[in-house]
Design a protein around this motif. Structure first.
Motif, PDB file in Angstrom:
ATOM      1  N   PRO A 379       0.805  -1.233   0.000  1.00 15.18           N
ATOM      2  CA  PRO A 379       0.000   0.000   0.000  1.00 15.18           C
ATOM      3  C   PRO A 379       0.832   1.276   0.000  1.00 15.18           C
ATOM      4  O   PRO A 379       0.272   2.370   0.016  1.00 15.18           O
ATOM      5  CB  PRO A 379      -0.772  -0.123   1.321  1.00 15.18           C
ATOM      6  N   PHE A 380       2.156   1.147  -0.053  1.00 19.14           N
ATOM      7  CA  PHE A 380       3.022   2.310   0.154  1.00 19.14           C
ATOM      8  C   PHE A 380       3.327   3.083  -1.119  1.00 19.14           C
ATOM      9  O   PHE A 380       3.778   4.230  -1.054  1.00 19.14           O
ATOM     10  CB  PHE A 380       4.348   1.861   0.783  1.00 19.14           C
ATOM     11  N   TYR A 381       3.122   2.479  -2.285  1.00 23.26           N
ATOM     12  CA  TYR A 381       3.596   3.082  -3.537  1.00 23.26           C
ATOM     13  C   TYR A 381       2.467   3.166  -4.562  1.00 23.26           C
ATOM     14  O   TYR A 381       1.314   2.870  -4.272  1.00 23.26           O
ATOM     15  CB  TYR A 381       4.778   2.277  -4.101  1.00 23.26           C
ATOM     16  N   ASP A 382       2.829   3.555  -5.768  1.00 24.75           N
ATOM     17  CA  ASP A 382       1.884   3.606  -6.872  1.00 24.75           C
ATOM     18  C   ASP A 382       1.232   2.236  -7.070  1.00 24.75           C
ATOM     19  O   ASP A 382       1.859   1.198  -6.834  1.00 24.75           O
ATOM     20  CB  ASP A 382       2.635   4.017  -8.138  1.00 24.75           C
ATOM     21  N   SER A 383      -0.012   2.244  -7.519  1.00 28.53           N
ATOM     22  CA  SER A 383      -0.779   0.997  -7.604  1.00 28.53           C
ATOM     23  C   SER A 383      -0.607   0.259  -8.927  1.00 28.53           C
ATOM     24  O   SER A 383      -1.342  -0.692  -9.207  1.00 28.53           O
ATOM     25  CB  SER A 383      -2.270   1.302  -7.399  1.00 28.53           C
ATOM     26  N   MET A 384       0.367   0.668  -9.749  1.00 31.90           N
ATOM     27  CA  MET A 384       0.515   0.040 -11.061  1.00 31.90           C
ATOM     28  C   MET A 384       0.926  -1.432 -10.952  1.00 31.90           C
ATOM     29  O   MET A 384       1.845  -1.785 -10.220  1.00 31.90           O
ATOM     30  CB  MET A 384       1.538   0.784 -11.914  1.00 31.90           C
ATOM     31  N   ILE A 385       0.209  -2.269 -11.697  1.00 29.41           N
ATOM     32  CA  ILE A 385       0.541  -3.692 -11.802  1.00 29.41           C
ATOM     33  C   ILE A 385       1.370  -3.940 -13.045  1.00 29.41           C
ATOM     34  O   ILE A 385       2.372  -4.665 -13.015  1.00 29.41           O
ATOM     35  CB  ILE A 385      -0.745  -4.541 -11.871  1.00 29.41           C
ATOM     36  N   ALA A 386       0.947  -3.338 -14.155  1.00 27.05           N
ATOM     37  CA  ALA A 386       1.625  -3.594 -15.429  1.00 27.05           C
ATOM     38  C   ALA A 386       1.279  -2.489 -16.416  1.00 27.05           C
ATOM     39  O   ALA A 386       0.295  -1.757 -16.252  1.00 27.05           O
ATOM     40  CB  ALA A 386       1.207  -4.949 -15.992  1.00 27.05           C
ATOM     41  N   LYS A 387       2.099  -2.395 -17.458  1.00 31.49           N
ATOM     42  CA  LYS A 387       1.794  -1.547 -18.610  1.00 31.49           C
ATOM     43  C   LYS A 387       1.558  -2.494 -19.776  1.00 31.49           C
ATOM     44  O   LYS A 387       2.466  -3.215 -20.190  1.00 31.49           O
ATOM     45  CB  LYS A 387       2.951  -0.594 -18.903  1.00 31.49           C
TER      46      LYS A 387
END
Length: 498
Positions: A379-387
């Motif tokens: 929960p600490f960073y950007d929520s990006m999983i993939a591009k």
């Protein structure tokens, strides 16, 4: 070329940079926080060093610790990726003082472009068109009201520092001006430690179009390709495409040359992006991002260039191996940012464990990711999983491939914005290329997202649902096999066991 590079970042961008380094036979050093001890990128690197607790302020923003690791590991350069320290002039200066190459522009250039007010002034001097407004900080409410009246409503109040769409607000009347001003000043102070704000005329029905540039230390500067970045929520990009469907070859050349003029005027070196607002045939300078962009992948797909390799070559003092006329755009590409967030709950982050994961593939599909099945998104960073990126010979083919790739993408355990992307791609205005930065609101996309979710529930069949339902059976079967193998090993006493 460098022998060893430290990547001062995490997730998919860390792996992306490491891939380029591996192809160039450059050793890589990862740094990671407590939250990322089981992440993929430290395992991919040749070396990995723990740098602190999970909060980024105590790890990925700890300049002195990162430089200490670079020295200890023998890294000659530091690539900052994007976010975190990538646009921090103090960090670039510290790297130089430590005898380590900062793989990006100089601290002086970063500092110049870090202030939107200073950047506006420099662009005006360079002859680059800017949005009508005032090139001075707001010092009191009465002065600001006079500015707004002279510009004419609606106006945009913007934080001078920072980026990422934070600290911006449209004001439509005098009555709401003071409260909006105080709100943005508060946000700017909280987010960037600088409450300075300024006023511009609000551009109606804007499109967000940016140009990728490369500049070496030998005086060569080129624009590589343009990108359309108008699909946004809260001024933050969710989907991009290259090239922009609205630009004619003549206008593309004119804007590209303006981008080159902009960066040449500040002595820029390495990769960067010049962002413009475009409306009704006119374009205006927005800002210079002094780093690699999240969406650099689609530029690579339509040009065949590896932008990270070019960054490394430039940082080593090499000359660009091509001229402007050598760069050709072939086909069309899209990028969908696949995030762990709920579009039906104001895009709230959805951290958690990924229980099933299967990425798409096939012709024209590229996936940049730093996750795997069983990985827990912190929960600490950007929520990006993939591009997720697709390429096609035409815009229509690239859209079709993206729809197919989204159908194939299986992520179970966290809520994602995949239904959002499906809704956008099915919208008739989007298919026509009729876009603005207000596309989500203007076309009621979130209602369409509800329709996508409900339709998939009604059908009861998606690849994600099938694999998700089978996950328990698979886990149980795996447990049985593991138990049998362990028991057989114990009973064999060294004898061969089938």
């Amino acid at each position: 070329m460098f022998k060893k590079v430290l990547i001062a970042n995490r997730g998919e961008i860390a792996i992306r940079i490491m891939r380029a380094c591996r192809e160039l036979d450059v050793s890589t050093v990862a740094v990671y926080s407590d939250a990322d001890k089981n992440a993929l990128f430290p395992k991919y690197a040749d070396e990995a060093y723990h740098i602190g607790p999970s909060p980024s302020s105590q790890s990925y923003l700890n300049m002195d610790k990162i430089i200490e690791v670079a020295k200890e590991s023998g890294a000659e350069g530091i690539h900052p990726g994007y976010g975190f320290l990538s646009e921090n002039p103090v960090f670039a200066k510290k790297c130089k003082a430590a005898g380590i190459v900062f793989i990006g522009p100089s601290s002086e250039v970063i500092e110049k472009m870090g202030s939107k007010i200073a950047a506006r002034k420099l662009m005006i001097e360079a002859g680059v068109p800017v949005v009508p407004g005032y090139d001075k900080a707001i010092e009191d409410v009465d002065e600001a009201l006079e500015m707004a009246d002279s510009i004419g409503y609606p106006v945009m109040i913007k934080a001078s520092a920072g980026g990422g769409g934070i600290g911006m607000k449209v004001v439509y009347s005098k009555d709401e001006f003071q409260s909006s001003l105080e709100s943005i000043q508060s946000v700017a102070q909280s987010a960037f430690g600088d409450p300075t704000v300024f006023i511009e005329k609000y551009v109606e029905e804007p499109r967000h179009i940016e140009f990728q540039i490369l500049a070496d230390s030998h005086g060569n500067t080129v624009y590589v390709s343009d990108r359309e970045c108008s699909i946004q929520r809260r001024h933050q990009k969710l989907m991009e495409e290259a090239p922009s469907p609205v630009l004619s070859p003549e206008l593309r050349k004119k804007m590209g040359e303006a981008a080159v003029k902009a960066v040449k005027s500040i002595g820029y070196e390495n990769a960067g992006t010049v962002e413009f607002l475009y409306s009704k045939g006119d374009f205006y300078f927005l800002e210079v991002n002094t780093r690699l962009q999240v969406e650099h992948c689609i530029t690579e797909l339509v040009t065949g260039l590896d932008l990270v390799k070019q960054q490394l070559h430039i940082a080593c003092g090499k000359e660009l191996p091509f001229k402007q006329e050598d760069i050709k755009i072939t086909g069309h590409a899209f990028e969908c940012r696949i995030n762990a967030e709920d579009p039906l709950n104001d895009f709230a982050p959805s951290p958690g464990k990924i229980t099933r994961y299967r990425s798409p593939g096939g012709p024209g599909v590229r996936i940049d990711s730093g996750v795997y099945m069983g990985y827990t998104i912190p929960p600490f960073y950007d929520s990006m999983i993939a591009k997720l990126c697709t390429w096609g010979e035409t815009r229509e083919e690239a859209i079709s491939r993206m729809k197919r790739a989204l159908y194939e993408f299986v992520i179970v355990g966290v809520t994602t914005n995949i239904p959002f992307h499906k809704a956008v791609l099915s919208n008739e205005a989007f298919v026509r290329g009729d876009l603005t930065t207000h596309f989500i609101e203007d076309h009621n996309i979130l209602e369409a997202v509800k329709g996508v979710v409900e339709d998939e529930k009604e059908k009861g069949f998606t690849l994600a649902s099938v694999l998700g339902n089978n996950s328990r059976k698979t886990a149980a079967a795996t447990a049985v096999v593991s138990a049998y193998v362990n028991a057989a090993k114990q009973q064999s006493n060294g004898q061969q066991t089938k």
